[in-house]
Design a protein around this motif. Structure first.
Motif, PDB file in Angstrom:
ATOM      1  N   GLU A  80       0.837  -1.201   0.000  1.00  0.00           N
ATOM      2  CA  GLU A  80       0.000   0.000   0.000  1.00  0.00           C
ATOM      3  C   GLU A  80       0.873   1.252   0.000  1.00  0.00           C
ATOM      4  OE1 GLU A  80      -3.137   2.714   0.111  1.00  0.00           O
ATOM      5  OE2 GLU A  80      -2.976   0.634  -0.580  1.00  0.00           O
ATOM      6  N   ASN A  81       1.985   1.200   0.728  1.00  0.00           N
ATOM      7  CA  ASN A  81       2.926   2.320   0.718  1.00  0.00           C
ATOM      8  C   ASN A  81       3.443   2.585  -0.686  1.00  0.00           C
ATOM      9  OD1 ASN A  81       3.025   3.497   3.221  1.00  0.00           O
ATOM     10  ND2 ASN A  81       4.925   2.536   3.871  1.00  0.00           N
ATOM     11  N   VAL A  82       3.820   1.506  -1.401  1.00  0.00           N
ATOM     12  CA  VAL A  82       4.335   1.657  -2.766  1.00  0.00           C
ATOM     13  C   VAL A  82       3.266   2.254  -3.669  1.00  0.00           C
ATOM     14  CG1 VAL A  82       5.134   0.401  -4.811  1.00  0.00           C
ATOM     15  CG2 VAL A  82       6.056  -0.168  -2.558  1.00  0.00           C
ATOM     16  N   ARG A  83       2.042   1.745  -3.567  1.00  0.00           N
ATOM     17  CA  ARG A  83       0.954   2.257  -4.408  1.00  0.00           C
ATOM     18  C   ARG A  83       0.728   3.736  -4.160  1.00  0.00           C
ATOM     19  NH1 ARG A  83      -3.746   4.126  -4.367  1.00  0.00           N
ATOM     20  NH2 ARG A  83      -3.858   4.068  -2.083  1.00  0.00           N
ATOM     21  N   LYS A  84       0.685   4.111  -2.894  1.00  0.00           N
ATOM     22  CA  LYS A  84       0.416   5.508  -2.543  1.00  0.00           C
ATOM     23  C   LYS A  84       1.571   6.409  -2.976  1.00  0.00           C
ATOM     24  CE  LYS A  84      -1.752   7.974   1.320  1.00  0.00           C
ATOM     25  NZ  LYS A  84      -2.169   7.875   2.737  1.00  0.00           N
ATOM     26  N   PHE A  85       2.793   5.911  -2.842  1.00  0.00           N
ATOM     27  CA  PHE A  85       3.970   6.687  -3.237  1.00  0.00           C
ATOM     28  C   PHE A  85       3.966   6.964  -4.735  1.00  0.00           C
ATOM     29  CE2 PHE A  85       8.375   6.876  -4.738  1.00  0.00           C
ATOM     30  CZ  PHE A  85       8.916   7.851  -3.908  1.00  0.00           C
ATOM     31  N   LEU A  86       3.726   5.943  -5.538  1.00  0.00           N
ATOM     32  CA  LEU A  86       3.743   6.111  -6.997  1.00  0.00           C
ATOM     33  C   LEU A  86       2.578   6.977  -7.463  1.00  0.00           C
ATOM     34  CD1 LEU A  86       4.745   2.492  -8.095  1.00  0.00           C
ATOM     35  CD2 LEU A  86       6.181   4.533  -8.023  1.00  0.00           C
ATOM     36  N   THR A  87       1.421   6.822  -6.829  1.00  0.00           N
ATOM     37  CA  THR A  87       0.268   7.659  -7.190  1.00  0.00           C
ATOM     38  C   THR A  87       0.575   9.131  -6.948  1.00  0.00           C
ATOM     39  OG1 THR A  87      -1.301   5.888  -6.663  1.00  0.00           O
ATOM     40  CG2 THR A  87      -2.161   8.132  -6.722  1.00  0.00           C
ATOM     41  N   GLY A  88       1.165   9.430  -5.791  1.00  0.00           N
ATOM     42  CA  GLY A  88       1.523  10.814  -5.494  1.00  0.00           C
ATOM     43  C   GLY A  88       2.546  11.369  -6.458  1.00  0.00           C
ATOM     44  N   ALA A  89       3.511  10.537  -6.857  1.00  0.00           N
ATOM     45  CA  ALA A  89       4.540  10.987  -7.797  1.00  0.00           C
ATOM     46  C   ALA A  89       3.951  11.310  -9.158  1.00  0.00           C
ATOM     47  CB  ALA A  89       5.617   9.908  -7.931  1.00  0.00           C
ATOM     48  N   VAL A  90       3.027  10.476  -9.634  1.00  0.00           N
ATOM     49  CA  VAL A  90       2.388  10.719 -10.937  1.00  0.00           C
ATOM     50  C   VAL A  90       1.574  11.999 -10.889  1.00  0.00           C
ATOM     51  CG1 VAL A  90       0.631   9.865 -12.532  1.00  0.00           C
ATOM     52  CG2 VAL A  90       2.358   8.304 -11.620  1.00  0.00           C
ATOM     53  N   GLN A  91       0.841  12.187  -9.810  1.00  0.00           N
ATOM     54  CA  GLN A  91       0.030  13.400  -9.684  1.00  0.00           C
ATOM     55  C   GLN A  91       0.902  14.655  -9.655  1.00  0.00           C
ATOM     56  OE1 GLN A  91      -2.244  12.630  -6.139  1.00  0.00           O
ATOM     57  NE2 GLN A  91      -3.800  11.406  -7.208  1.00  0.00           N
ATOM     58  N   ALA A  92       2.089  14.545  -9.092  1.00  0.00           N
ATOM     59  CA  ALA A  92       2.962  15.712  -8.979  1.00  0.00           C
ATOM     60  C   ALA A  92       3.725  15.999 -10.256  1.00  0.00           C
ATOM     61  CB  ALA A  92       3.953  15.503  -7.833  1.00  0.00           C
ATOM     62  N   GLY A  93       4.181  14.932 -10.961  1.00  0.00           N
ATOM     63  CA  GLY A  93       5.072  15.173 -12.099  1.00  0.00           C
ATOM     64  C   GLY A  93       4.822  14.348 -13.329  1.00  0.00           C
ATOM     65  N   GLY A  94       3.767  13.553 -13.355  1.00  0.00           N
ATOM     66  CA  GLY A  94       3.440  12.761 -14.533  1.00  0.00           C
ATOM     67  C   GLY A  94       4.516  11.751 -14.876  1.00  0.00           C
ATOM     68  N   LEU A  95       4.684  11.504 -16.177  1.00  0.00           N
ATOM     69  CA  LEU A  95       5.635  10.498 -16.644  1.00  0.00           C
ATOM     70  C   LEU A  95       7.075  10.868 -16.306  1.00  0.00           C
ATOM     71  CD1 LEU A  95       4.135   9.537 -20.138  1.00  0.00           C
ATOM     72  CD2 LEU A  95       4.080   8.218 -18.017  1.00  0.00           C
ATOM     73  N   ASP A  96       7.373  12.167 -16.318  1.00  0.00           N
ATOM     74  CA  ASP A  96       8.738  12.586 -15.963  1.00  0.00           C
ATOM     75  C   ASP A  96       9.085  12.135 -14.553  1.00  0.00           C
ATOM     76  OD1 ASP A  96       9.192  13.762 -18.391  1.00  0.00           O
ATOM     77  OD2 ASP A  96       8.693  15.795 -17.727  1.00  0.00           O
ATOM     78  N   SER A  97       8.115  12.209 -13.659  1.00  0.00           N
ATOM     79  CA  SER A  97       8.331  11.794 -12.287  1.00  0.00           C
ATOM     80  C   SER A  97       8.590  10.295 -12.212  1.00  0.00           C
ATOM     81  CB  SER A  97       7.111  12.170 -11.440  1.00  0.00           C
ATOM     82  OG  SER A  97       7.381  12.004 -10.078  1.00  0.00           O
ATOM     83  N   ILE A  98       7.860   9.512 -12.999  1.00  0.00           N
ATOM     84  CA  ILE A  98       8.059   8.060 -13.016  1.00  0.00           C
ATOM     85  C   ILE A  98       9.444   7.720 -13.560  1.00  0.00           C
ATOM     86  CG2 ILE A  98       7.278   5.896 -14.048  1.00  0.00           C
ATOM     87  CD1 ILE A  98       5.527   6.915 -11.784  1.00  0.00           C
ATOM     88  N   ARG A  99       9.872   8.419 -14.610  1.00  0.00           N
ATOM     89  CA  ARG A  99      11.221   8.185 -15.154  1.00  0.00           C
ATOM     90  C   ARG A  99      12.280   8.482 -14.101  1.00  0.00           C
ATOM     91  NH1 ARG A  99       9.067  11.299 -19.553  1.00  0.00           N
ATOM     92  NH2 ARG A  99       8.316   9.943 -21.237  1.00  0.00           N
ATOM     93  N   ASN A 100      12.088   9.586 -13.372  1.00  0.00           N
ATOM     94  CA  ASN A 100      13.029   9.935 -12.313  1.00  0.00           C
ATOM     95  C   ASN A 100      13.069   8.840 -11.247  1.00  0.00           C
ATOM     96  OD1 ASN A 100      12.694  11.492  -9.304  1.00  0.00           O
ATOM     97  ND2 ASN A 100      14.633  11.759 -10.373  1.00  0.00           N
ATOM     98  N   ILE A 101      11.893   8.370 -10.848  1.00  0.00           N
ATOM     99  CA  ILE A 101      11.820   7.342  -9.814  1.00  0.00           C
ATOM    100  C   ILE A 101      12.508   6.065 -10.272  1.00  0.00           C
ATOM    101  CG2 ILE A 101      10.193   5.755  -8.676  1.00  0.00           C
ATOM    102  CD1 ILE A 101       8.312   8.156  -8.371  1.00  0.00           C
ATOM    103  N   GLU A 102      12.310   5.684 -11.520  1.00  0.00           N
ATOM    104  CA  GLU A 102      12.952   4.463 -12.028  1.00  0.00           C
ATOM    105  C   GLU A 102      14.468   4.618 -12.073  1.00  0.00           C
ATOM    106  OE1 GLU A 102      13.720   0.810 -13.032  1.00  0.00           O
ATOM    107  OE2 GLU A 102      11.753   1.537 -12.418  1.00  0.00           O
ATOM    108  N   ASN A 103      14.940   5.806 -12.455  1.00  0.00           N
ATOM    109  CA  ASN A 103      16.387   6.049 -12.457  1.00  0.00           C
ATOM    110  C   ASN A 103      16.945   5.988 -11.043  1.00  0.00           C
ATOM    111  OD1 ASN A 103      19.002   6.959 -13.526  1.00  0.00           O
ATOM    112  ND2 ASN A 103      18.524   8.897 -12.505  1.00  0.00           N
ATOM    113  N   VAL A 104      16.239   6.596 -10.105  1.00  0.00           N
ATOM    114  CA  VAL A 104      16.682   6.585  -8.712  1.00  0.00           C
ATOM    115  C   VAL A 104      16.700   5.160  -8.175  1.00  0.00           C
ATOM    116  CG1 VAL A 104      16.064   7.265  -6.362  1.00  0.00           C
ATOM    117  CG2 VAL A 104      15.961   8.947  -8.204  1.00  0.00           C
TER     118      VAL A 104
END
Length: 488
Positions: A37-61
């Motif tokens: 649930e933590n992972v789901r909530k974390f990724l949802t918040g990231a998408v809402q804040a930065g869209g696909l760019d945020s997901i790319r950043n998260i995957e790189n990190v």
């Protein structure tokens, strides 16, 4: 290990006292974290804040963190210190007799997010993640990137998302912001248009980016359901201002021991030395709100705090942002205080000191009253009994505190014998403690809260002619009894 660390460990063992703990105050453990649930909530918040760019950043990190941890795991596998491991086992055995209260640590709250977060609660941008494998060693704690600092000539914009709908948490966010604004040359303003801006939201756990992230319109500070404490919120804001964890300093091995064999998989970077920051000459502060509490891989008592930033934490921010230039006229501050850049007519004082110039005993704090004061030691034993808090099982967002100064004539020292300490025992004395400062008043003193704070000798002696005694409570009543007299 360097001599100063051996000395501190020895002094801690020599001076800690028999602590009579009454009864368990919290009857239930905290709710278990659901990592998925933590992972789901974390990724949802990231998408809402930065869209696909945020997901790319998260995957790189995530990729860089995985590589980095693999390299650290290999180093840890070849690092073995049998003597240190034996010491840690002895300390763990000693801890078993404690009637310890459950503590909801950031590590507990953030379970499942290790793959995304550096050092337990810090989100990284691409540049920071890429630098993990390009580290050079310097004595640092504050992030040195040219763009990491927020401008001093304009308010730091922030917004509180509607997902934080608890009025108590909203107030604590405003209180934590006010703390940093009232203690530094930085200002803040609620502003949902200027970017980059800080966005507080009810996300997965407690986390923040490190420093100003110019590539984002909104950089998130997650204040999850279990993060609603003043100390945690102020901690995450400190990260957003550019500060890493205290035990990441390159000089930390001079002050603490880490038993790498006890570090869980996925936590290797939490024990890493951080080369991307600067210490600015600040002394090592065991009690820093940005220091991890003692666990099985450390072995010094009373590290970290979840109450509030310490004098040294505030001083680091002020040096990082060169706040000393904020005042056109200087004033004299006593007891190693320094001029407050947010109010140039007053000083910022070490814990336990108050008054405009730090010459007085600090007033009772956060709901405490009718306690504290000045005492004079003589050549005969006198007794001080003090307490703070109230009989309750409620964990309050901040710690109430009372302070006493025990004075002796110039050139004399003070002997102290502790009769008892009563109150909740907890990891890092998170719920309260009796604190005794014997010399360097700019740093946290010896904090006592558990029955494992036992030694055959419960006597203290000051470095000079002053001792500062403080009682802190965030849960139930913290009570102590001690005796004091001029050293012969």
């Amino acid at each position: 290990m360097a001599q100063i660390a051996r000395c501190i460990i020895y002094v801690s063992a020599f001076l800690l006292l028999a602590s009579y703990i009454e009864a368990r105050f919290l009857k239930k453990n905290f709710p278990k974290t659901d990592p998925s649930e933590n992972v789901r909530k974390f990724l949802t918040g990231a998408v809402q804040a930065g869209g696909l760019d945020s997901i790319r950043n998260i995957e790189n990190v995530r990729s860089k963190l995985s590589q980095f941890r693999q390299s650290k795991r290999k180093i840890a596998a070849t690092t073995s210190d049998a003597l240190l491991a034996a010491k840690a086992k002895n300390i763990q055995k000693l801890r078993q007799q404690d009637d310890e209260e459950p503590v909801d640590t950031i590590g507990d709250i953030n379970q499942g997010l290790e793959q995304f977060l550096y050092d337990g609660d810090m989100m990284l941008n691409d540049a920071q993640a890429n630098q993990l494998t390009q580290q050079t060693r310097q004595k640092r704690q504050a992030y040195t990137s040219a763009t990491a600092r927020w401008p001093k000539n304009a308010p730091i914009p922030y917004t509180i998302d509607s997902s934080i709908n608890d009025t108590t948490t909203v107030k604590l966010i405003h209180d934590a912001i006010a703390f940093w604004q009232n203690m530094t040359c930085l200002t803040f303003k609620e502003d949902n248009k200027t970017s980059p801006r800080i966005k507080f939201y009810n996300g997965a756990g407690c986390s923040s980016y490190v420093g100003r992230v110019t590539s984002l319109q909104e950089q998130l500070i997650s204040i999850g359901d279990r993060c609603g404490y003043f100390g945690i919120i102020a901690h995450e804001i400190a990260h957003s201002l550019g500060i890493f964890h205290h035990q990441s300093r390159t000089d930390r091995d001079n002050y603490i021991d880490i038993v790498m064999a006890n570090v869980p998989a996925g936590w290797e970077d939490n024990m890493d030395i951080q080369p991307l920051s600067n210490n600015y000459g600040i002394s090592y502060e065991y009690g820093s709100s940005l220091h991890y509490a003692e666990k099985s891989w450390f072995h010094i008592q009373s590290m970290g705090n979840r109450n509030m930033p310490t004098f040294a934490d505030v001083q680091l921010i002020n040096k990082y942002y060169t706040c000393s230039s904020a005042c056109s006229k200087t004033i004299t501050c006593k007891n190693n205080g320094y001029q407050n850049p947010a109010n140039c007519s007053k000083c910022i004082c070490p814990g336990g000191f108050g008054g405009d110039d730090c010459s007085k005993v600090a007033d009772p704090e956060y709901g405490a009253s009718n306690c504290g004061g000045n005492l004079t030691a003589t050549t005969s034993w006198q007794t001080l009994i003090g307490q703070v808090g109230e009989s309750s099982t409620v964990i309050y967002p901040r710690q109430a505190a009372c302070h006493w100064h025990v004075n002796a004539p110039e050139g004399k020292k003070i002997n102290i014998k502790v009769n008892y300490v009563r109150g909740p025992c907890s990891l890092g004395c998170f719920y309260g403690s009796t604190e005794i400062k014997l010399g360097n008043f700019t740093l946290t003193g010896v904090r006592l809260c558990c029955s494992s704070d036992i030694a055959s000798n419960s006597q203290f002696q000051t470095v000079g002619n002053l001792a500062v005694i403080s009682a802190h409570s965030q849960l139930a009543v913290e009570k102590f009894s001690l005796q004091y007299m001029i050293s012969s």
